[in-house]
Design an enzyme around this catalytic site. Sequence first.
Site, short mmCIF file in Angstrom:
data_model
loop_
_atom_site.label_atom_id
_atom_site.label_comp_id
_atom_site.label_asym_id
_atom_site.label_seq_id
_atom_site.Cartn_x
_atom_site.Cartn_y
_atom_site.Cartn_z
N HIS A 152 42.65 21.27 18.35
CA HIS A 152 42.28 22.67 18.69
C HIS A 152 41.96 22.84 20.14
O HIS A 152 42.25 23.88 20.95
CB HIS A 152 40.99 22.73 17.97
CG HIS A 152 40.30 24.34 18.09
ND1 HIS A 152 41.37 25.34 17.80
CD2 HIS A 152 39.37 24.73 18.54
CE1 HIS A 152 40.52 26.47 18.06
NE2 HIS A 152 39.54 26.11 18.47
N ASP A 195 44.44 35.06 18.29
CA ASP A 195 43.36 35.28 19.20
C ASP A 195 44.03 34.78 20.53
O ASP A 195 44.96 33.94 20.32
CB ASP A 195 42.02 34.61 18.63
CG ASP A 195 42.20 33.04 18.52
OD1 ASP A 195 43.07 32.32 19.12
OD2 ASP A 195 41.52 32.49 17.62
N ASP A 214 30.81 1.97 -5.84
CA ASP A 214 29.61 3.01 -5.08
C ASP A 214 30.26 3.91 -4.17
O ASP A 214 29.54 4.49 -3.49
CB ASP A 214 28.65 1.93 -4.28
CG ASP A 214 29.59 1.05 -3.18
OD1 ASP A 214 30.92 1.19 -2.93
OD2 ASP A 214 28.70 0.45 -2.52
N GLY A 215 31.55 3.74 -3.96
CA GLY A 215 32.10 5.04 -3.35
C GLY A 215 32.79 4.40 -2.01
O GLY A 215 33.47 5.48 -1.53
N ARG A 239 34.39 36.35 14.93
CA ARG A 239 34.12 35.87 13.71
C ARG A 239 32.52 35.69 13.63
O ARG A 239 31.80 35.47 14.59
CB ARG A 239 34.57 34.29 13.85
CG ARG A 239 34.20 33.64 12.38
CD ARG A 239 34.38 32.02 12.43
NE ARG A 239 35.83 31.62 12.67
CZ ARG A 239 36.73 31.38 11.59
NH1 ARG A 239 36.45 31.73 10.25
NH2 ARG A 239 37.99 31.13 12.04
N LYS A 254 39.62 38.46 18.38
CA LYS A 254 39.22 37.99 17.09
C LYS A 254 37.62 38.01 17.03
O LYS A 254 37.21 37.56 18.34
CB LYS A 254 39.65 36.69 16.65
CG LYS A 254 39.16 36.24 15.43
CD LYS A 254 39.81 34.91 15.07
CE LYS A 254 39.19 33.67 15.34
NZ LYS A 254 39.93 32.53 14.94
N ARG A 268 37.06 21.05 16.51
CA ARG A 268 36.43 22.47 16.79
C ARG A 268 35.21 22.22 17.10
O ARG A 268 34.53 23.49 17.58
CB ARG A 268 36.91 23.29 15.67
CG ARG A 268 38.37 23.69 15.49
CD ARG A 268 38.61 24.61 14.19
NE ARG A 268 38.38 24.01 13.09
CZ ARG A 268 38.38 24.71 11.64
NH1 ARG A 268 38.67 25.97 11.69
NH2 ARG A 268 38.38 24.04 10.55
N GLN A 269 34.41 21.20 16.79
CA GLN A 269 33.25 20.84 17.35
C GLN A 269 33.06 20.27 18.68
O GLN A 269 32.62 18.98 18.67
CB GLN A 269 32.22 20.20 16.10
CG GLN A 269 32.24 20.83 14.89
CD GLN A 269 31.43 19.92 13.83
OE1 GLN A 269 30.44 19.52 14.14
NE2 GLN A 269 31.74 19.98 12.69
N ASP A 326 49.22 30.11 14.62
CA ASP A 326 48.01 29.86 15.08
C ASP A 326 48.09 28.26 15.03
O ASP A 326 48.98 27.65 14.46
CB ASP A 326 46.81 30.16 14.25
CG ASP A 326 45.51 30.39 14.60
OD1 ASP A 326 45.30 29.72 15.75
OD2 ASP A 326 44.57 30.78 14.03
#
Length: 284
Positions: free
Chosen positions: A122, A160, A33-34, A186, A184, A89-90, A211
């Site tokens: 990050h 950046d 089932d994964g 985005r 930068k 990054r969130q 980076d």
Amino acid sequence: MIVPGSSSQLLAAALAEETGRPLATPTYDRFPDGETLAAVPDFAGDEATIVAATDSDAAWVELLQLQDAVREAGAERVTTVVPYMGYARQDESFGDGEPVSARAMARAISTGTDRVVLVNPHEPGVADFYDAPAETVDAAGALAEPLPGDLAEPLFLAPDEGAVGIAQTVRDAYGAGETDYFEKHRDRETGAVAVSPSDAPVSGRDVVVVDDIVATGSTMSESVAVLTERGAGRVLAACVHPMLAANAVTKLRGAGVDRIVGSDTIERGCSVVSVAPVLADALE
Ligand code: R5P
């Protein structure tokens, strides 16, 4: 015992060698089932150091399972090394109803560990999201090792302002050259990146764009293209985390990059330096 996640096997083996600790051989299975099933049948001892990049959603689940598996097998002390922390990054809620995903992930990891070690997240502030003691290590200096020794008037350029620190770290480790950065922008809708060049003269100079991560490659390829247009000599791309999602590599090649240099926080073909020595120092 060093216990690798499936996507950090090379790094875990290198860390076992650096520290002289035994390396476990987990199994990584998947049900029809994964659902995943990571196990550590050969775990022995009372201390576990799990090394697992969370570079996919499956890797997060696997990490939580490894933490639980080693406790089940008798580990009294668990250290969790996250060479690359996905979702970092969130680190804030960017819109109405959006989660602080880095915090949610950090809380989940904290339940199964006594200590967390992150490599160049990050935003360093994500370490504060962990309920367990968490520290960050800076492995950017290792990126200088594979750079050609004959760079012409080298410029270490951050795409950046946020990456200026690691560009300086790489410059210092290289031992020569200047640093600078681009501005930068985005587009949040399309993901398209535009960079505004600095005033630094680049004609005929070798430039290393540094980076923390190359994800879609938009930031790096745009920077490389601008530098190439302005007559730079060799343009190299260096990053701690070579995520290289989707068509990042071909974008970089198309932009004229001379070489891509990354570390083994995410294991890719360009992972030519190991963060194992830096981690070994942190774990001492
Ligand atoms: C952003 O601030 C980061 O330092 C990277 O520049 C960015 O995450 C790279 O993403 P991408 O490769 O998708 O442009």
